[in-house]
Design a protein around this motif. Sequence first.
Motif, PDB file in Angstrom:
ATOM      1  N   LEU A  83       0.832  -1.199   0.000  1.00  0.00           N
ATOM      2  CA  LEU A  83       0.000   0.000   0.000  1.00  0.00           C
ATOM      3  C   LEU A  83       0.874   1.259   0.000  1.00  0.00           C
ATOM      4  CD1 LEU A  83      -2.641   1.554   0.136  1.00  0.00           C
ATOM      5  CD2 LEU A  83      -2.732   1.050   2.605  1.00  0.00           C
ATOM      6  N   PHE A  84       1.910   1.290   0.828  1.00  0.00           N
ATOM      7  CA  PHE A  84       2.814   2.455   0.845  1.00  0.00           C
ATOM      8  C   PHE A  84       3.463   2.648  -0.528  1.00  0.00           C
ATOM      9  CE2 PHE A  84       2.203   2.665   5.315  1.00  0.00           C
ATOM     10  CZ  PHE A  84       2.649   3.907   5.729  1.00  0.00           C
ATOM     11  N   ARG A  85       3.909   1.559  -1.145  1.00  0.00           N
ATOM     12  CA  ARG A  85       4.545   1.667  -2.470  1.00  0.00           C
ATOM     13  C   ARG A  85       3.538   2.166  -3.513  1.00  0.00           C
ATOM     14  NH1 ARG A  85       9.577  -0.144  -2.019  1.00  0.00           N
ATOM     15  NH2 ARG A  85      10.039  -1.786  -0.503  1.00  0.00           N
ATOM     16  N   TYR A  86       2.316   1.637  -3.446  1.00  0.00           N
ATOM     17  CA  TYR A  86       1.255   2.035  -4.377  1.00  0.00           C
ATOM     18  C   TYR A  86       0.999   3.545  -4.277  1.00  0.00           C
ATOM     19  CZ  TYR A  86      -3.242   1.467  -6.856  1.00  0.00           C
ATOM     20  OH  TYR A  86      -4.278   1.531  -7.753  1.00  0.00           O
ATOM     21  N   LEU A  87       0.874   4.038  -3.050  1.00  0.00           N
ATOM     22  CA  LEU A  87       0.621   5.459  -2.833  1.00  0.00           C
ATOM     23  C   LEU A  87       1.791   6.304  -3.330  1.00  0.00           C
ATOM     24  CD1 LEU A  87      -0.936   5.184   0.743  1.00  0.00           C
ATOM     25  CD2 LEU A  87      -2.173   5.762  -1.373  1.00  0.00           C
ATOM     26  N   ARG A  88       3.006   5.869  -3.045  1.00  0.00           N
ATOM     27  CA  ARG A  88       4.198   6.628  -3.467  1.00  0.00           C
ATOM     28  C   ARG A  88       4.287   6.726  -4.979  1.00  0.00           C
ATOM     29  NH1 ARG A  88       9.537   6.232  -0.127  1.00  0.00           N
ATOM     30  NH2 ARG A  88      10.205   6.556  -2.239  1.00  0.00           N
ATOM     31  N   GLU A  89       3.811   5.695  -5.675  1.00  0.00           N
ATOM     32  CA  GLU A  89       3.880   5.688  -7.140  1.00  0.00           C
ATOM     33  C   GLU A  89       2.761   6.493  -7.795  1.00  0.00           C
ATOM     34  OE1 GLU A  89       3.758   1.534  -8.077  1.00  0.00           O
ATOM     35  OE2 GLU A  89       5.759   1.152  -7.249  1.00  0.00           O
ATOM     36  N   ARG A  90       1.653   6.707  -7.085  1.00  0.00           N
ATOM     37  CA  ARG A  90       0.461   7.226  -7.747  1.00  0.00           C
ATOM     38  C   ARG A  90      -0.096   8.546  -7.227  1.00  0.00           C
ATOM     39  NH1 ARG A  90       0.652   1.917  -8.092  1.00  0.00           N
ATOM     40  NH2 ARG A  90      -0.026   0.869  -9.997  1.00  0.00           N
ATOM     41  N   VAL A  91       0.344   9.023  -6.067  1.00  0.00           N
ATOM     42  CA  VAL A  91      -0.233  10.251  -5.511  1.00  0.00           C
ATOM     43  C   VAL A  91       0.637  11.454  -5.869  1.00  0.00           C
ATOM     44  CG1 VAL A  91      -0.910  11.460  -3.392  1.00  0.00           C
ATOM     45  CG2 VAL A  91      -1.329   8.998  -3.614  1.00  0.00           C
ATOM     46  N   PRO A  92       0.099  12.372  -6.678  1.00  0.00           N
ATOM     47  CA  PRO A  92       0.863  13.567  -7.033  1.00  0.00           C
ATOM     48  C   PRO A  92       1.231  14.367  -5.778  1.00  0.00           C
ATOM     49  CG  PRO A  92      -1.090  13.368  -8.429  1.00  0.00           C
ATOM     50  CD  PRO A  92      -1.217  12.340  -7.335  1.00  0.00           C
ATOM     51  N   GLY A  93       2.503  14.772  -5.690  1.00  0.00           N
ATOM     52  CA  GLY A  93       2.955  15.592  -4.566  1.00  0.00           C
ATOM     53  C   GLY A  93       3.395  14.810  -3.342  1.00  0.00           C
ATOM     54  N   ILE A  94       3.249  13.487  -3.364  1.00  0.00           N
ATOM     55  CA  ILE A  94       3.566  12.716  -2.151  1.00  0.00           C
ATOM     56  C   ILE A  94       5.056  12.749  -1.827  1.00  0.00           C
ATOM     57  CG2 ILE A  94       3.907  10.381  -3.077  1.00  0.00           C
ATOM     58  CD1 ILE A  94       1.762   9.686  -0.669  1.00  0.00           C
ATOM     59  N   GLU A  95       5.881  13.016  -2.847  1.00  0.00           N
ATOM     60  CA  GLU A  95       7.321  13.094  -2.598  1.00  0.00           C
ATOM     61  C   GLU A  95       7.686  14.333  -1.778  1.00  0.00           C
ATOM     62  OE1 GLU A  95       6.194  15.225  -6.271  1.00  0.00           O
ATOM     63  OE2 GLU A  95       5.840  13.164  -5.615  1.00  0.00           O
ATOM     64  N   ASP A  96       6.770  15.286  -1.659  1.00  0.00           N
ATOM     65  CA  ASP A  96       7.029  16.530  -0.925  1.00  0.00           C
ATOM     66  C   ASP A  96       6.508  16.509   0.514  1.00  0.00           C
ATOM     67  OD1 ASP A  96       8.139  17.654  -3.270  1.00  0.00           O
ATOM     68  OD2 ASP A  96       6.135  18.178  -3.982  1.00  0.00           O
ATOM     69  N   VAL A  97       5.897  15.418   0.924  1.00  0.00           N
ATOM     70  CA  VAL A  97       5.352  15.320   2.280  1.00  0.00           C
ATOM     71  C   VAL A  97       5.960  14.106   2.978  1.00  0.00           C
ATOM     72  CG1 VAL A  97       3.180  16.423   1.589  1.00  0.00           C
ATOM     73  CG2 VAL A  97       3.329  13.928   1.640  1.00  0.00           C
ATOM     74  N   VAL A  98       5.771  14.051   4.290  1.00  0.00           N
ATOM     75  CA  VAL A  98       6.223  12.910   5.078  1.00  0.00           C
ATOM     76  C   VAL A  98       5.117  11.862   5.085  1.00  0.00           C
ATOM     77  CG1 VAL A  98       6.846  12.153   7.415  1.00  0.00           C
ATOM     78  CG2 VAL A  98       7.695  14.339   6.536  1.00  0.00           C
ATOM     79  N   MET A  99       5.478  10.609   4.796  1.00  0.00           N
ATOM     80  CA  MET A  99       4.521   9.509   4.924  1.00  0.00           C
ATOM     81  C   MET A  99       4.698   8.878   6.297  1.00  0.00           C
ATOM     82  SD  MET A  99       4.381   7.587   1.250  1.00  0.00           S
ATOM     83  CE  MET A  99       2.888   6.692   1.662  1.00  0.00           C
ATOM     84  N   SER A 100       3.575   8.599   6.956  1.00  0.00           N
ATOM     85  CA  SER A 100       3.600   8.104   8.327  1.00  0.00           C
ATOM     86  C   SER A 100       2.791   6.824   8.462  1.00  0.00           C
ATOM     87  CB  SER A 100       3.021   9.183   9.253  1.00  0.00           C
ATOM     88  OG  SER A 100       3.006   8.739  10.594  1.00  0.00           O
ATOM     89  N   ALA A 101       3.280   5.934   9.327  1.00  0.00           N
ATOM     90  CA  ALA A 101       2.584   4.671   9.614  1.00  0.00           C
ATOM     91  C   ALA A 101       1.984   4.724  11.018  1.00  0.00           C
ATOM     92  CB  ALA A 101       3.560   3.504   9.518  1.00  0.00           C
ATOM     93  N   HIS A 102       0.823   4.129  11.159  1.00  0.00           N
ATOM     94  CA  HIS A 102       0.132   4.064  12.458  1.00  0.00           C
ATOM     95  C   HIS A 102      -0.564   2.701  12.503  1.00  0.00           C
ATOM     96  CE1 HIS A 102      -2.443   5.825  15.756  1.00  0.00           C
ATOM     97  NE2 HIS A 102      -3.176   4.781  15.393  1.00  0.00           N
ATOM     98  N   CYS A 103      -0.044   1.798  13.326  1.00  0.00           N
ATOM     99  CA  CYS A 103      -0.538   0.418  13.311  1.00  0.00           C
ATOM    100  C   CYS A 103      -1.122   0.000  14.654  1.00  0.00           C
ATOM    101  CB  CYS A 103       0.591  -0.537  12.931  1.00  0.00           C
ATOM    102  SG  CYS A 103       1.245  -0.232  11.275  1.00  0.00           S
ATOM    103  N   HIS A 104      -2.110  -0.872  14.572  1.00  0.00           N
ATOM    104  CA  HIS A 104      -2.702  -1.507  15.749  1.00  0.00           C
ATOM    105  C   HIS A 104      -2.350  -2.988  15.740  1.00  0.00           C
ATOM    106  CE1 HIS A 104      -5.217   1.761  17.477  1.00  0.00           C
ATOM    107  NE2 HIS A 104      -4.948   2.290  16.300  1.00  0.00           N
ATOM    108  N   ASN A 105      -2.409  -3.594  16.902  1.00  0.00           N
ATOM    109  CA  ASN A 105      -1.831  -4.921  17.114  1.00  0.00           C
ATOM    110  C   ASN A 105      -2.867  -6.046  17.216  1.00  0.00           C
ATOM    111  OD1 ASN A 105       0.697  -6.199  17.265  1.00  0.00           O
ATOM    112  ND2 ASN A 105       0.484  -6.478  19.470  1.00  0.00           N
ATOM    113  N   ASP A 106      -4.037  -5.864  16.625  1.00  0.00           N
ATOM    114  CA  ASP A 106      -5.107  -6.852  16.770  1.00  0.00           C
ATOM    115  C   ASP A 106      -4.713  -8.247  16.305  1.00  0.00           C
ATOM    116  OD1 ASP A 106      -6.158  -4.058  16.466  1.00  0.00           O
ATOM    117  OD2 ASP A 106      -7.999  -5.041  17.122  1.00  0.00           O
ATOM    118  N   LEU A 107      -3.881  -8.339  15.262  1.00  0.00           N
ATOM    119  CA  LEU A 107      -3.406  -9.634  14.775  1.00  0.00           C
ATOM    120  C   LEU A 107      -1.957  -9.894  15.189  1.00  0.00           C
ATOM    121  CD1 LEU A 107      -4.931  -9.656  11.156  1.00  0.00           C
ATOM    122  CD2 LEU A 107      -5.879 -10.631  13.254  1.00  0.00           C
TER     123      LEU A 107
END
Length: 190
Positions: A119-143
Amino acid sequence: GSGVAIAGLARASISDIDAAWEGVRDADQPVIHVFLATSGIHLAYKLNLGYEEALERVSAMVAYAHNLCPTVEFSAEDATRSEWDYLCRVFETAIKSGATTINVPDTVGYALPHEYEGLFRYLRERVPGIEDVVMSAHCHNDLGLATSNTLAAIKAGARQVEVTINGLGERAGNTAMEEVVMALRTRPDC
């Protein structure tokens, strides 16, 4: 300055954003963190919003927050159960409206590491302007995969990770800070 960043979390509403700004405005580095759910199930049953209405709200509320505060984080709640192409539109809209950080939360702890990395790779390849912002992860531990998913996001380009001490958080908890720190320190080769 070089002070600590303090973030106020706000639903995508003017009253929440105003309250968040009141809480952080005197910080050395204030951040307003705006979130809106983007999965079909959340839009239909939690927010009663259509896809286009949600995009309009993202645009208006991120712009409103950005007018108050130079640093705005936008989270697409339940991103990992959202349609990926719609998520691209949401993040493109948030960036155009002034978001400086894009957060991709695994809100219900549903993703597997290879999916989250993809998903992160998909977004980086397809969202205009994403190279100019910080991408952040936020995960929960249900599994039991919060740390693995966070490391997968880092591998795919996340430059910010949202973690908690001892993994404290709702349900099964969030990503444990100390696990991520030790994984990165012990396996810098990866």
